[in-house]
Design a protein around this motif. Sequence first.
Motif, PDB file in Angstrom:
ATOM      1  N   THR A  87       0.833  -1.148   0.184  1.00 27.64           N
ATOM      2  CA  THR A  87      -0.176  -0.016  -0.022  1.00 27.64           C
ATOM      3  C   THR A  87       0.839   1.133  -0.150  1.00 27.64           C
ATOM      4  O   THR A  87       1.912   1.330   0.713  1.00 27.64           O
ATOM      5  CB  THR A  87      -0.899  -0.099   1.126  1.00 27.64           C
ATOM      6  OG1 THR A  87      -1.605  -1.074   1.356  1.00 27.64           O
ATOM      7  CG2 THR A  87      -1.715   1.165   1.352  1.00 27.64           C
ATOM      8  N   GLY A  88       0.517   2.372  -0.725  1.00 25.74           N
ATOM      9  CA  GLY A  88       1.211   3.547  -0.770  1.00 25.74           C
ATOM     10  C   GLY A  88       2.693   3.463  -1.570  1.00 25.74           C
ATOM     11  O   GLY A  88       3.105   2.346  -1.864  1.00 25.74           O
ATOM     12  N   ILE A  89       3.216   4.440  -1.602  1.00 32.44           N
ATOM     13  CA  ILE A  89       4.642   4.539  -2.123  1.00 32.44           C
ATOM     14  C   ILE A  89       5.325   3.791  -1.236  1.00 32.44           C
ATOM     15  O   ILE A  89       6.330   2.946  -1.752  1.00 32.44           O
ATOM     16  CB  ILE A  89       5.260   5.849  -2.212  1.00 32.44           C
ATOM     17  CG1 ILE A  89       4.243   7.053  -2.830  1.00 32.44           C
ATOM     18  CG2 ILE A  89       6.361   5.816  -2.997  1.00 32.44           C
ATOM     19  CD1 ILE A  89       4.051   6.737  -4.359  1.00 32.44           C
ATOM     20  N   ASP A 104       6.311  13.981  -8.716  1.00 30.51           N
ATOM     21  CA  ASP A 104       5.061  14.872  -8.331  1.00 30.51           C
ATOM     22  C   ASP A 104       3.927  13.650  -7.734  1.00 30.51           C
ATOM     23  O   ASP A 104       3.179  13.125  -8.352  1.00 30.51           O
ATOM     24  CB  ASP A 104       4.509  15.183  -9.457  1.00 30.51           C
ATOM     25  CG  ASP A 104       3.419  16.222  -9.313  1.00 30.51           C
ATOM     26  OD1 ASP A 104       2.673  16.313  -8.177  1.00 30.51           O
ATOM     27  OD2 ASP A 104       2.703  17.078 -10.111  1.00 30.51           O
ATOM     28  N   VAL A 105       3.922  13.836  -6.439  1.00 30.37           N
ATOM     29  CA  VAL A 105       3.035  13.041  -5.669  1.00 30.37           C
ATOM     30  C   VAL A 105       1.573  13.050  -6.197  1.00 30.37           C
ATOM     31  O   VAL A 105       0.601  12.170  -6.048  1.00 30.37           O
ATOM     32  CB  VAL A 105       3.039  13.056  -4.264  1.00 30.37           C
ATOM     33  CG1 VAL A 105       4.477  12.508  -3.656  1.00 30.37           C
ATOM     34  CG2 VAL A 105       2.636  14.334  -3.610  1.00 30.37           C
ATOM     35  N   ARG A 106       1.137  14.248  -6.801  1.00 35.22           N
ATOM     36  CA  ARG A 106      -0.183  14.425  -7.020  1.00 35.22           C
ATOM     37  C   ARG A 106      -0.669  13.851  -8.285  1.00 35.22           C
ATOM     38  O   ARG A 106      -1.740  13.549  -8.420  1.00 35.22           O
ATOM     39  CB  ARG A 106      -0.388  15.984  -7.302  1.00 35.22           C
ATOM     40  CG  ARG A 106      -0.427  16.881  -6.075  1.00 35.22           C
ATOM     41  CD  ARG A 106      -0.218  18.318  -6.481  1.00 35.22           C
ATOM     42  NE  ARG A 106       1.075  18.712  -6.949  1.00 35.22           N
ATOM     43  CZ  ARG A 106       1.410  19.777  -6.998  1.00 35.22           C
ATOM     44  NH1 ARG A 106       0.662  21.079  -6.943  1.00 35.22           N
ATOM     45  NH2 ARG A 106       2.610  20.240  -7.860  1.00 35.22           N
ATOM     46  N   ARG A 119       5.254  17.593  -1.945  1.00 35.36           N
ATOM     47  CA  ARG A 119       5.157  17.733  -3.664  1.00 35.36           C
ATOM     48  C   ARG A 119       6.058  16.522  -4.283  1.00 35.36           C
ATOM     49  O   ARG A 119       5.671  15.883  -5.170  1.00 35.36           O
ATOM     50  CB  ARG A 119       5.827  18.952  -4.372  1.00 35.36           C
ATOM     51  CG  ARG A 119       4.763  20.090  -3.892  1.00 35.36           C
ATOM     52  CD  ARG A 119       3.601  19.925  -4.879  1.00 35.36           C
ATOM     53  NE  ARG A 119       2.877  21.050  -4.393  1.00 35.36           N
ATOM     54  CZ  ARG A 119       1.685  20.901  -3.434  1.00 35.36           C
ATOM     55  NH1 ARG A 119       1.711  19.708  -2.828  1.00 35.36           N
ATOM     56  NH2 ARG A 119       0.893  21.771  -3.133  1.00 35.36           N
ATOM     57  N   SER A 120       6.995  15.974  -3.566  1.00 33.06           N
ATOM     58  CA  SER A 120       7.614  14.969  -4.063  1.00 33.06           C
ATOM     59  C   SER A 120       8.304  13.890  -2.956  1.00 33.06           C
ATOM     60  O   SER A 120       8.308  14.444  -1.835  1.00 33.06           O
ATOM     61  CB  SER A 120       9.064  15.287  -5.273  1.00 33.06           C
ATOM     62  OG  SER A 120      10.065  16.124  -4.412  1.00 33.06           O
TER      63      SER A 120
END
Length: 165
Positions: A87-89, A104-106, A119-120
């Motif tokens: 789950t997740g990065i 860019d996490v978005r 942001r990253s």
Amino acid sequence: MKGVGKFGEVMAGEKGPVSYDQVALRLEKIIRSGSQRRAILDFVCRDLRKVPHYTWVGIYLVEGSDLVLAAWSGPSATQHTRIPIGTGICGAAAEAKETIVVPDVRSDPRYLQCFLNTRSEIVVPIMKDGAAIGEIDIDSDREDAFTTTDQAFVESVAEELTSIF
Ligand code: SME
């Protein structure tokens, strides 16, 4: 700016220039100091934040099928103190046993949000005997903050950390 050490880069910090090599040297000393693991992990998180674009630094350790937050340093606490592997990065990096850099996490659907300003992100697994036993997770308020130097630098810290487990 170019310096002379292994990483050879110097950054402008709030309190003057910061070089990856200086931070790496201090970390190497503390990791090899024989101090308690908990103290070492706290110190590593705090000292990594000397790199100006490392806004939040955490170390997660694998416990069963989860990653559990063991130490962190940053402006605020995260609510993600336990993340299932996968789950997740964070979970993706532990599963892949490879570093993940998200400029860019978005625009990454895997991203689990902790802080509004992030942001990253870079996540580097800590490996032992072929298994991911933990990871270093760094968030930056700057978009695309993590270069190949950052990756090599954080990977060298993760490798060094293997010795305390
Ligand atoms: N962003 C991470 C979760 C941990 S916080 O950044 C501290 C993720 O996507 O796994």
